[in-house]
Structures are given as structure tokens and as C-alpha cells.
Design a protein around this motif. Structure first.
Motif, PDB file in Angstrom:
ATOM      1  N   TRP A  81     -18.539 112.783 -54.080  1.00 20.73           N
ATOM      2  CA  TRP A  81     -17.554 111.706 -55.668  1.00 20.73           C
ATOM      3  C   TRP A  81     -16.538 112.596 -55.442  1.00 20.73           C
ATOM      4  CZ3 TRP A  81     -17.702 108.313 -59.093  1.00 20.73           C
ATOM      5  CH2 TRP A  81     -16.960 108.515 -60.138  1.00 20.73           C
ATOM      6  N   HIS A 103     -11.373 112.590 -60.799  1.00 19.25           N
ATOM      7  CA  HIS A 103     -11.775 112.565 -61.467  1.00 19.25           C
ATOM      8  C   HIS A 103     -12.586 113.786 -62.091  1.00 19.25           C
ATOM      9  CE1 HIS A 103     -13.620 109.111 -58.767  1.00 19.25           C
ATOM     10  NE2 HIS A 103     -13.264 108.508 -59.802  1.00 19.25           N
ATOM     11  N   ASN A 132     -12.551 100.366 -66.820  1.00 25.42           N
ATOM     12  CA  ASN A 132     -12.289 100.612 -65.918  1.00 25.42           C
ATOM     13  C   ASN A 132     -12.690  98.784 -65.527  1.00 25.42           C
ATOM     14  OD1 ASN A 132     -13.085  99.937 -61.887  1.00 25.42           O
ATOM     15  ND2 ASN A 132     -14.518 100.845 -62.430  1.00 25.42           N
ATOM     16  N   PHE A 150      -6.769  95.839 -62.548  1.00 25.71           N
ATOM     17  CA  PHE A 150      -5.724  96.726 -62.122  1.00 25.71           C
ATOM     18  C   PHE A 150      -4.214  95.844 -61.584  1.00 25.71           C
ATOM     19  CE2 PHE A 150      -7.776 100.214 -64.058  1.00 25.71           C
ATOM     20  CZ  PHE A 150      -9.304 100.048 -63.381  1.00 25.71           C
ATOM     21  N   ARG A 155       2.390  96.162 -59.168  1.00 23.33           N
ATOM     22  CA  ARG A 155       1.276  97.077 -59.649  1.00 23.33           C
ATOM     23  C   ARG A 155       1.448  97.708 -60.691  1.00 23.33           C
ATOM     24  NH1 ARG A 155      -5.011  97.835 -57.156  1.00 23.33           N
ATOM     25  NH2 ARG A 155      -5.373  95.697 -57.157  1.00 23.33           N
ATOM     26  N   ASN A 205      -2.747 102.997 -57.369  1.00 28.26           N
ATOM     27  CA  ASN A 205      -2.391 102.238 -58.554  1.00 28.26           C
ATOM     28  C   ASN A 205      -3.961 101.647 -59.057  1.00 28.26           C
ATOM     29  OD1 ASN A 205      -3.332  99.900 -56.590  1.00 28.26           O
ATOM     30  ND2 ASN A 205      -1.613 101.120 -55.130  1.00 28.26           N
ATOM     31  N   GLY A 206      -3.760 100.814 -59.312  1.00 26.63           N
ATOM     32  CA  GLY A 206      -5.276 100.099 -59.530  1.00 26.63           C
ATOM     33  C   GLY A 206      -6.709 101.499 -60.279  1.00 26.63           C
ATOM     34  N   TRP A 220      -7.517 103.628 -59.016  1.00 26.54           N
ATOM     35  CA  TRP A 220      -7.706 105.380 -59.012  1.00 26.54           C
ATOM     36  C   TRP A 220      -6.463 106.404 -59.692  1.00 26.54           C
ATOM     37  CZ3 TRP A 220     -10.733 107.930 -56.639  1.00 26.54           C
ATOM     38  CH2 TRP A 220     -11.864 107.769 -56.054  1.00 26.54           C
ATOM     39  N   LYS A 227     -21.622  94.060 -64.755  1.00 29.92           N
ATOM     40  CA  LYS A 227     -20.587  94.957 -63.739  1.00 29.92           C
ATOM     41  C   LYS A 227     -20.601  96.157 -64.192  1.00 29.92           C
ATOM     42  CE  LYS A 227     -17.328  96.552 -61.648  1.00 29.92           C
ATOM     43  NZ  LYS A 227     -16.004  98.074 -62.050  1.00 29.92           N
ATOM     44  N   ILE A 283     -21.882 100.278 -63.111  1.00 31.43           N
ATOM     45  CA  ILE A 283     -21.406 100.691 -61.983  1.00 31.43           C
ATOM     46  C   ILE A 283     -21.098 101.640 -62.875  1.00 31.43           C
ATOM     47  CG2 ILE A 283     -19.185 100.588 -63.302  1.00 31.43           C
ATOM     48  CD1 ILE A 283     -17.891 100.148 -60.025  1.00 31.43           C
ATOM     49  N   TYR A 285     -13.827  91.915 -58.172  1.00 30.62           N
ATOM     50  CA  TYR A 285     -12.828  91.622 -57.389  1.00 30.62           C
ATOM     51  C   TYR A 285     -12.635  91.767 -56.249  1.00 30.62           C
ATOM     52  CZ  TYR A 285      -8.700  94.532 -59.633  1.00 30.62           C
ATOM     53  OH  TYR A 285      -8.292  95.404 -59.590  1.00 30.62           O
ATOM     54  N   VAL A 336     -15.141  93.644 -53.866  1.00 34.11           N
ATOM     55  CA  VAL A 336     -16.221  93.369 -52.882  1.00 34.11           C
ATOM     56  C   VAL A 336     -16.038  92.347 -52.206  1.00 34.11           C
ATOM     57  CG1 VAL A 336     -18.585  93.501 -52.424  1.00 34.11           C
ATOM     58  CG2 VAL A 336     -17.339  95.351 -53.663  1.00 34.11           C
ATOM     59  N   GLN A 381     -20.107  99.664 -52.492  1.00 32.59           N
ATOM     60  CA  GLN A 381     -19.514 101.737 -52.579  1.00 32.59           C
ATOM     61  C   GLN A 381     -18.827 101.194 -51.382  1.00 32.59           C
ATOM     62  OE1 GLN A 381     -20.551 105.255 -53.632  1.00 32.59           O
ATOM     63  NE2 GLN A 381     -20.964 104.720 -55.667  1.00 32.59           N
ATOM     64  N   LEU A 402     -14.870 100.314 -50.378  1.00 31.98           N
ATOM     65  CA  LEU A 402     -13.352 101.322 -50.101  1.00 31.98           C
ATOM     66  C   LEU A 402     -13.109 100.786 -49.151  1.00 31.98           C
ATOM     67  CD1 LEU A 402     -16.183 104.902 -50.185  1.00 31.98           C
ATOM     68  CD2 LEU A 402     -13.938 103.929 -51.136  1.00 31.98           C
ATOM     69  N   GLN A 442     -10.043  98.751 -50.070  1.00 35.43           N
ATOM     70  CA  GLN A 442      -8.734  99.572 -50.557  1.00 35.43           C
ATOM     71  C   GLN A 442      -7.739  99.297 -49.494  1.00 35.43           C
ATOM     72  OE1 GLN A 442      -8.585 101.796 -53.807  1.00 35.43           O
ATOM     73  NE2 GLN A 442      -9.524  99.606 -53.966  1.00 35.43           N
ATOM     74  N   TYR A 496     -14.097  93.196 -64.941  1.00 33.35           N
ATOM     75  CA  TYR A 496     -14.297  93.218 -63.456  1.00 33.35           C
ATOM     76  C   TYR A 496     -13.158  93.966 -63.118  1.00 33.35           C
ATOM     77  CZ  TYR A 496     -14.147  88.757 -62.066  1.00 33.35           C
ATOM     78  OH  TYR A 496     -14.164  87.189 -62.041  1.00 33.35           O
TER      79      TYR A 496
END
Ligand SMILES: Nc1nc2c(c(CN[C@H]3C=C[C@H](O)[C@@H]3O)cn2[C@@H]2O[C@H](COP(=O)(O)O)[C@@H](O)[C@H]2O)c(=O)[nH]1
Length: 347
Positions: A70, A75, A94, A97, A105, A116-117, A119, A224, A228, A257, A259, A324, A328, A331, A347
Motif C-alpha cells: 500500500w 495516501h 475515485n 480522471f 489531463r 495525474n489521475g 494518484w 466498482k 474497490i 477504464y 483494466v 491491481q 498497475l 500506469q 469509475y
């Protein structure tokens, strides 16, 4: 219709597990079996799982099968009730974005990084707490005004769907006060250690988490952000304390959007020519359209099938862990075809 269903399910791969408390697998299975714009390719699931198992580099994501740590840099975490309420707000906001086509963005600066997004959202809410805003306080959230939320999300461009985010923040505060004495921990206690039960509580009490739609006359459940949120609590608290859930494997993947973008990159999802053209041109997909629902349903089942295959290869991963890892990998998506664009708070 029968022959499409027979074609999709010719090898009975979409069997349902005994328990499906959330009804996500059941309702999305009906979509996958009738799907005409999106197909799941089992051969590429096999290939992806082999790559993952052999630990051969999966572009962008770590190939190790160990737990993804984590991220406490972006966070807020104090280990107590403030963190629990903060996580609820994090996942209430969440969503969505991405910017309009060819527009930059929304980004923020935090600890010398340009984010961005997702994070940027997490860091902005952490920055706000560090600046003294009690974002964990239900009464404060009820009274949050647009000027303050704009300050919280200050950066370049405006965060998309700003008004909806303000509304969701108010909803979190109001529902916490009305039903949980201001503490999300009360809902966690009501769920008695069950992940799907907490996800269902979220969807039932917080309308913005009730991510359900219709497909050809039948209800389809994705939930969703509800799911999460439970998964994030589990990760943040390392499965202990307010993150102690005994049945996390009962959660499905989280139909966002990114995955599906990654699954398509690995040719696990295949889009019809017309859908591919639409998505690759970064045209909007209306919320609730057949194409959008089929992309999301196929995402759920592709992750389910990956999880089942990885278990036969001896790796006890959950759908949330598969999700997850794929997220990732997404990203670092410069080489991938665009993700689908549906303006939504779900989402
Ligand atoms: N399916 C799935 N969707 C996820 C996440 C996360 C963040 N969770 C990770 C972070 C810490 C934890 O350890 C988790 O690994 C955000 N999103 C969604 O993605 C989109 C944002 O993407 P971008 O525009 O690139 O920032 C948006 O729809 C957002 O709701 C996930 O994990 N799975």
C-alpha cells in the motif's frame, strides 16, 4: 441469440462459483454470453498466465506474485478512524480522471512530483489533510463548499466532473451522520468481516456507490467503487484491524477504464471493428450503452478466468489481486491503444 451464447460458452468456461453474494459475476455472465461487440480470447488468457507464472517481465508491472504494498506516500494513513473515513471519501471521488480529446489531463504538484489521475486524487486529499482540513469529519464534508474543494484539487486544468465530486463528498458526510454516527467504521463492524457484505452496505446506503445498469432488459451489477473501497481498506490495513476481511476472494475485479485497456493490449479482450474504431478515435461511449456494458462485463470475467487459471498453476491470487496488477501495468500505457471514454461517476 442462442447460437451467440453457445459460441461464447462452447467450453462451459463461464461456470459460476457456488457463492455470488454481490450478483456481479452472475449478472455480467449474462452479458458476456450475449456479447456482440467484445470477445474474451481464452488463448491469450493462457499466454498471459504463463508469462505471469514464469515471472517473465510483464511490461510496466512487477511480475512478482507477492503482495502489492500500500502506497503511504500518496495516501493519508494514521491507522485509526480518521483513515477509515478518509478512505471512504477517497473512493467516493475515485472516478473519471481523463480529459477531453486532445486536452491535457488535470495534474497537481505534490512533494516535487507532477501527478495525474488516481494518484493526483489520492495525493490531493492527503495534501489537504496535511494542510489541516479535517476530511475525515462527516460534519465538515456536509458543509464542504465548492471554493474549498477547488482549493483541495488545485493544479493545472480543473478536475473533471467537479460538481459531481462535490455532491459525492456531501453524500458521504450526510450518510455517515444519518446512519453511522459519523464513522464508516460502524459500517465495517456491521459487515462482520465480510468483504462482499461491506460492499453491499456501501451500495445500499451511499447512492453514488450503487453502480448498477441495464443490458437488454436485465439488471447488471458492477459495484466498482463499492468493491474497490473494501479492497483498499484491506490493503491499507494489511488485512488487520479495519481491513480484516476473511472473504476477499468473494470480490470481483473492479470494472474501470484502465483494466480493459490493459486486457485489450494483451489481446485478452477483442473489440469489434466498429467498437475498436470508436475507442481508438477517443470518441465518447454513452453510459449504459451496450458497448460500454460489454467492455465492463468482459473485464470482470477476463479477470475471473485469469484468477482461476493462476490457481490451477498453484498461485492463490484473488480477482482483486489480478485487477491491481493489471491496473498497475496500465500506469505505463503509452504503447497501448486508448481506453474507452465514458463520462461517469461510477469509475
Ligand atoms: N480496476 C482498478 N481501477 C482503479 C484502481 C485504482 C487505484 N488503486 C490502486 C492504487 C493503490 C492500490 O494499491 C491499488 O493498486 C484506481 N482505479 C480506477 O482507474 C482509473 C484511474 O486511472 P488513471 O486515469 O490511470 O489514474 C479510475 O477509473 C479509477 O477509479 C485499481 O486498483 N483497480
Amino acid at each position: 441469440m442462442a447460437n451467440i451464447e453457445a459460441w461464447h460458452n462452447r467450453d462451459n468456461r463461464y461456470t459460476l462459483a457456488a457463492q455470488d453474494q454481490l450478483g456481479v459475476l452472475t449478472s455480467t455472465r449474462a452479458v458476456v454470453l450475449q456479447s456482440t461487440h467484445v470477445r474474451i480470447n481464452p488463448e491469450h488468457i493462457e499466454r498471459f498466465c504463463a508469462q505471469w507464472q514464469q515471472g517473465t517481465a510483464l511490461p510496466g508491472g512487477s511480475q512478482a506474485l507477492d503482495e502489492i504494498p500500500w502506497d503511504v506516500e500518496h495516501h493519508f494513513f494514521d491507522g485509526g478512524l480518521r483513515t477509515v473515513n478518509w478512505m471512504l471519501l477517497l473512493d467516493a471521488l475515485n472516478f473519471c480522471f481523463w480529459a477531453e480529446k486532445q486536452q491535457p489531463r488535470w495534474t497537481i504538484e505534490y512533494k516535487g512530483q507532477t501527478l495525474n489521475g488516481y494518484w493526483a486524487e489520492a495525493a490531493a486529499l492527503t495534501r489537504a489533510v496535511e494542510e489541516g482540513l479535517p476530511l475525515w469529519d462527516a460534519a465538515y464534508l456536509c458543509a464542504l463548499d465548492a471554493k474549498t474543494l477547488a482549493h483541495i484539487f488545485r493544479g493545472s486544468q480543473q478536475i473533471p466532473l467537479f460538481e459531481q465530486r462535490l455532491h459525492n463528498a456531501h453524500e458521504v458526510g450526510q450518510v455517515l451522520q444519518q446512519h453511522f454516527q459519523g464513522n464508516f467504521s460502524q459500517a465495517i463492524e456491521q459487515a462482520q468481516g465480510s468483504a462482499p457484505r461491506l460492499a453491499q452496505l456501501l451500495a445500499s446506503y451511499f447512492p453514488s456507490f450503487n453502480d448498477i445498469t441495464m443490458y437488454r432488459g436485465r439488471e447488471v451489477r458492477f459495484l466498482k467503487r463499492a468493491q474497490i473501497c473494501v479492497s483498499d481498506l484491506y490493503s491499507a490495513f494489511h488485512g488487520q484491524s479495519w481491513g480484516a476481511f476473511s472473504d476477499l476472494e468473494q470480490l470481483t475485479a473492479f470494472a474501470d477504464y484502465k483494466v480493459p485497456q490493459v486486457l485489450r493490449h494483451f489481446h485478452i479482450l477483442e473489440y469489434s471493428a466498429s467498437l475498436a474504431q470508436h475507442v481508438d478515435a477517443q470518441e465518447l461511449l454513452p453510459t449504459g450503452s451496450e458497448e460500454e456494458v460489454e467492455i465492463r462485463a468482459a473485464t470482470i470475467w477476463a479477470c475471473e478466468l485469469i484468477q482461476r487459471r493462476m490457481r490451477t498453476l498453484g498461485h492463490n491470487v484473488t480477482p482483486a489481486e489480478v485487477d491491481q496488477r493489471l491496473w498497475l501495468i496500465g500506469q505505463d500505457a503509452e504503447q497501448m491503444q486508448p481506453y474507452h471514454r465514458t463520462r461517469t461517476i461510477f469509475y
